[in-house]
Design a protein around this motif. Structure first.
Motif, PDB file in Angstrom:
ATOM      1  N   GLU A  89      -1.584   6.228   8.572  1.00 39.41           N
ATOM      2  CA  GLU A  89      -1.626   5.351   7.304  1.00 39.41           C
ATOM      3  C   GLU A  89      -1.082   3.905   7.506  1.00 39.41           C
ATOM      4  N   PRO A  90      -2.097   3.207   7.128  1.00 38.13           N
ATOM      5  CA  PRO A  90      -1.568   1.653   7.491  1.00 38.13           C
ATOM      6  C   PRO A  90      -0.567   1.338   6.482  1.00 38.13           C
ATOM      7  N   ARG A  91       0.117   0.104   6.459  1.00 38.93           N
ATOM      8  CA  ARG A  91       1.162  -0.313   5.678  1.00 38.93           C
ATOM      9  C   ARG A  91       0.804  -0.444   4.360  1.00 38.93           C
ATOM     10  N   LYS A  92       1.733   0.071   3.609  1.00 45.94           N
ATOM     11  CA  LYS A  92       1.484  -0.079   2.098  1.00 45.94           C
ATOM     12  C   LYS A  92       2.711  -0.432   1.308  1.00 45.94           C
ATOM     13  N   THR A  93       2.928  -1.028   0.414  1.00 48.47           N
ATOM     14  CA  THR A  93       4.099  -1.311  -0.353  1.00 48.47           C
ATOM     15  C   THR A  93       4.430  -0.420  -1.201  1.00 48.47           C
ATOM     16  N   SER A  94       5.376   0.701  -0.920  1.00 51.17           N
ATOM     17  CA  SER A  94       5.761   1.719  -1.826  1.00 51.17           C
ATOM     18  C   SER A  94       7.082   2.192  -1.216  1.00 51.17           C
ATOM     19  N   LEU A  95       7.940   2.891  -1.928  1.00 50.74           N
ATOM     20  CA  LEU A  95       9.081   3.820  -1.567  1.00 50.74           C
ATOM     21  C   LEU A  95       8.564   4.670  -0.681  1.00 50.74           C
ATOM     22  N   ASP A  96       7.475   5.404  -1.079  1.00 51.18           N
ATOM     23  CA  ASP A  96       7.032   6.588  -0.295  1.00 51.18           C
ATOM     24  C   ASP A  96       6.472   6.228   0.894  1.00 51.18           C
ATOM     25  N   TRP A  97       5.940   5.013   1.078  1.00 45.77           N
ATOM     26  CA  TRP A  97       5.449   4.739   2.564  1.00 45.77           C
ATOM     27  C   TRP A  97       6.850   4.255   3.519  1.00 45.77           C
ATOM     28  N   GLU A  98       7.743   3.633   2.734  1.00 44.99           N
ATOM     29  CA  GLU A  98       9.115   3.590   3.384  1.00 44.99           C
ATOM     30  C   GLU A  98       9.763   4.932   4.129  1.00 44.99           C
ATOM     31  N   LEU A  99       9.496   5.419   3.337  1.00 51.16           N
ATOM     32  CA  LEU A  99      10.489   7.127   3.504  1.00 51.16           C
ATOM     33  C   LEU A  99       9.570   7.723   4.687  1.00 51.16           C
ATOM     34  N   SER A 100       8.212   7.518   4.948  1.00 57.33           N
ATOM     35  CA  SER A 100       7.509   8.073   5.839  1.00 57.33           C
ATOM     36  C   SER A 100       7.172   7.216   7.245  1.00 57.33           C
ATOM     37  N   HIS A 101       7.763   5.858   7.078  1.00 59.27           N
ATOM     38  CA  HIS A 101       7.455   5.093   8.257  1.00 59.27           C
ATOM     39  C   HIS A 101       8.745   4.302   8.720  1.00 59.27           C
ATOM     40  N   ALA A 102       9.871   4.389   7.982  1.00 54.02           N
ATOM     41  CA  ALA A 102      10.934   3.708   8.550  1.00 54.02           C
ATOM     42  C   ALA A 102      12.107   4.514   8.858  1.00 54.02           C
ATOM     43  N   LEU A 112      -4.904   8.202   2.356  1.00 51.14           N
ATOM     44  CA  LEU A 112      -4.774   7.816   0.844  1.00 51.14           C
ATOM     45  C   LEU A 112      -3.372   7.775   0.381  1.00 51.14           C
ATOM     46  N   GLY A 113      -2.175   7.961   1.458  1.00 53.47           N
ATOM     47  CA  GLY A 113      -1.123   7.971   1.416  1.00 53.47           C
ATOM     48  C   GLY A 113      -0.313   9.132   0.682  1.00 53.47           C
ATOM     49  N   GLU A 114      -0.894  10.228   1.187  1.00 54.34           N
ATOM     50  CA  GLU A 114      -0.189  11.581   0.684  1.00 54.34           C
ATOM     51  C   GLU A 114       0.204  12.373   1.781  1.00 54.34           C
ATOM     52  N   ASP A 115       1.302  13.159   1.413  1.00 52.25           N
ATOM     53  CA  ASP A 115       1.894  14.196   2.435  1.00 52.25           C
ATOM     54  C   ASP A 115       0.920  15.240   2.646  1.00 52.25           C
ATOM     55  N   PRO A 116       0.868  15.617   3.754  1.00 57.05           N
ATOM     56  CA  PRO A 116      -0.101  16.736   4.185  1.00 57.05           C
ATOM     57  C   PRO A 116       0.059  18.244   3.149  1.00 57.05           C
ATOM     58  N   GLY A 117      -0.870  18.348   2.651  1.00 55.48           N
ATOM     59  CA  GLY A 117      -1.261  19.584   1.904  1.00 55.48           C
ATOM     60  C   GLY A 117      -0.790  19.433   0.270  1.00 55.48           C
ATOM     61  N   GLU A 118      -0.198  18.059  -0.090  1.00 54.70           N
ATOM     62  CA  GLU A 118       0.412  17.835  -1.277  1.00 54.70           C
ATOM     63  C   GLU A 118      -0.387  17.370  -2.268  1.00 54.70           C
ATOM     64  N   ILE A 134      -4.137   1.809  -3.348  1.00 58.18           N
ATOM     65  CA  ILE A 134      -2.811   1.550  -3.867  1.00 58.18           C
ATOM     66  C   ILE A 134      -1.903   2.517  -4.282  1.00 58.18           C
ATOM     67  N   PRO A 135      -0.774   2.755  -3.631  1.00 60.41           N
ATOM     68  CA  PRO A 135       0.229   3.476  -3.988  1.00 60.41           C
ATOM     69  C   PRO A 135       0.411   3.757  -5.625  1.00 60.41           C
ATOM     70  N   GLY A 136       0.422   5.001  -5.949  1.00 68.02           N
ATOM     71  CA  GLY A 136       0.403   5.324  -7.499  1.00 68.02           C
ATOM     72  C   GLY A 136      -1.051   5.009  -8.082  1.00 68.02           C
ATOM     73  N   GLN A 137      -1.971   4.664  -7.693  1.00 67.03           N
ATOM     74  CA  GLN A 137      -3.080   4.222  -8.394  1.00 67.03           C
ATOM     75  C   GLN A 137      -3.836   5.441  -8.328  1.00 67.03           C
ATOM     76  N   ASN A 138      -4.966   5.616  -9.188  1.00 70.16           N
ATOM     77  CA  ASN A 138      -6.103   6.666  -8.877  1.00 70.16           C
ATOM     78  C   ASN A 138      -6.592   6.861  -7.703  1.00 70.16           C
ATOM     79  N   VAL A 139      -7.400   7.969  -7.287  1.00 71.75           N
ATOM     80  CA  VAL A 139      -8.003   8.082  -6.109  1.00 71.75           C
ATOM     81  C   VAL A 139      -9.347   7.290  -6.501  1.00 71.75           C
ATOM     82  N   PRO A 140      -9.707   6.423  -5.619  1.00 72.18           N
ATOM     83  CA  PRO A 140     -11.071   5.530  -5.514  1.00 72.18           C
ATOM     84  C   PRO A 140     -12.186   6.401  -6.006  1.00 72.18           C
TER      85      PRO A 140
END
Length: 437
Positions: free
Chosen positions: A73-86, A189-195, A224-230
């Motif tokens: 997962e590349p860098r994205k601006t979201s709290l969820d990304w922070e929890l997974s990469h920080a 896509l910014g999703e946890d495995p299997g979620e 973009i985090p929180g938006q619909n799947v493309p």
């Protein structure tokens, strides 16, 4: 070859807490290129240490649970990304280092920042920098560390634990090609495995034939985090209806190739642009005209004219192949400088990225391929040596604006060139600068 990064543990005694935490308590040090990213000031000992006392178990568990997202997962601006990469999000009552783990697919960048001085905080991290590590080496060191923690738990006679279950699942997924591809796309896509919703995921995966697998991954990474799947079908329809018709047979070819061994995306992109400029004998301080750029791509001259284009709001540009003589191009930007940069990115993608995918996306994400595109476009349109000479050591915003106007590129393009060539500090780009390692 010496290791470019490592995780070291020296087991220590912890008298309270759950069994796995007591067994996994250790002086834990992370180093990259002979620099200790975990170095800091120990308030109790009044000295600088390389490895603070942390929970190797908690760290291993966090790495295992987030393995797919850390890897892809590349860098994205979201709290969820922070929890997974920080690493600071691991918790458990420990003072974790301020290290972010960023992936572009090919390399992993460890971005380390000092932690602030706080009263009653026993340990303050002091290092500041970014270390780029090949993804394969990141994988092997994480594997080694997690297996070492599991062995420690076994030696301490700790019964089955969550880490063992999660890690066994990751190993199984990595060994199953279909499941591996699914987990990779979920992560991009910014999703946890299997979620992720199974219907949405299947619908997205089924578009691989229309775009090509690599293109589908680039589109996933751009979500973009929180938006619909493309909506892939909608994108393709838009490209067919409103894209500009180009002829691939008229597109320029590059006789030389960049040498192997260029260690970062921006160097590969920039070097390829330099080869093209040399081949075409383009004067370094003379801006490429819109007609010249359109001719290089095999596009009509009016394609870069910002007026007359009513493209719907998009978050990517793309080229869509229809045949050997027909390709549709849809550019995102409504501004001339933006359209020039996007077309140059797509040109670079054709010259560097060999693929038979029907679609070639130019997105806002920070994957390796997108970094190469941006570096190519920046160097093609505004050669660094000419930029540097024009600035003549005056790196003020006003001077950067003048140079950007001269070459018909954005001010961000000029700042990124200056950062990549160590003329100004990376902080001038803010968080964007992490993506150009």
């Amino acid at each position: 070859m010496p290791k470019r990064w490592s995780i070291k543990t020296e087991w220590a005694l912890l008298e309270t807490g759950p069994l796995e935490e007591r067994a996994g308590f250790a002086a834990l040090g992370i180093s990259a290129y002979d620099t200790w990213l975990t170095a800091g000031h120990d308030r109790l000992l009044q000295s600088v240490r390389e490895a603070p006392y942390l929970s190797a178990y908690h760290f291993a568990e966090w790495l295992a649970w987030n393995w797919w997202r850390l890897r892809w997962e590349p860098r994205k601006t979201s709290l969820d990304w922070e929890l997974s990469h920080a690493m600071g999000s691991i918790g458990g009552g420990y003072v974790w280092p301020n290290i972010h783990i960023l992936s572009d697919g090919e390399n992993i960048t460890l971005v380390c920042k000092p932690t602030p001085e706080r009263a009653r905080t026993p340990y303050r991290y002091i290092n500041d920098g970014a270390s780029v590590i090949p993804a394969a080496e990141f994988e092997s060191e994480v594997d080694l560390f997690i297996e070492m923690v599991l062995q420690r738990l076994q030696d301490c006679q700790v019964p089955d634990c969550n880490l063992r279950d999660v890690w066994q699942a990751v190993i199984h997924e990595r060994q199953d090609p279909a499941l591996q591809q699914q987990r990779k796309l979920e992560a991009m896509l910014g999703e946890d495995p299997g979620e992720m919703d199974e219907v949405l995921l299947r619908h997205f995966l089924n578009n691989a034939g229309a775009t090509g697998q690599a293109a589908l991954e680039e589109i996933a990474a751009n979500r973009i985090p929180g938006q619909n799947v493309p909506d892939i079908a909608g994108l393709i329809e838009l490209g067919q209806e409103q894209g500009t018709l180009t002829d691939p047979q008229d597109r320029i070819t590059l006789r030389a190739r960049a040498p192997r061994g260029l260690d970062t995306a921006w160097k590969l992109g920039a070097h390829t642009a330099q080869l093209l400029r040399e081949q075409e004998r383009l004067a370094p301080d003379t801006p490429i005209t819109n007609d010249q750029l359109a001719d290089m791509y095999g596009a009509p001259h009016n394609m870069l004219d910002a007026s007359g284009h009513s493209t719907p709001r998009l978050d990517l540009s793309f080229a869509l192949s229809q045949s050997d003589r027909r390709s549709k191009v849809l550019l995102r930007s409504r501004w001339e400088a933006g359209r020039r940069f996007e077309l140059a990115r797509l040109l670079g993608d054709y010259l560097i990225h060999d693929t038979s995918d029907p679609m070639r996306p130019a997105t806002r994400s920070d994957t390796y391929r997108q970094k190469i595109q941006r570096a190519f476009a920046a160097e093609l349109l505004s050669p660094f040596l000419a930029v540097d000479a024009m600035l003549n050591s005056d790196y003020s915003m006003e001077s950067q604006q003048d140079v950007a106007h001269h070459f018909k590129v954005s001010e961000l393009t000029i700042r990124t060139l200056l950062v990549n060539h160590d003329r100004i500090d990376r902080s001038e780009l803010g968080e964007v600068g992490w993506a150009h390692s």
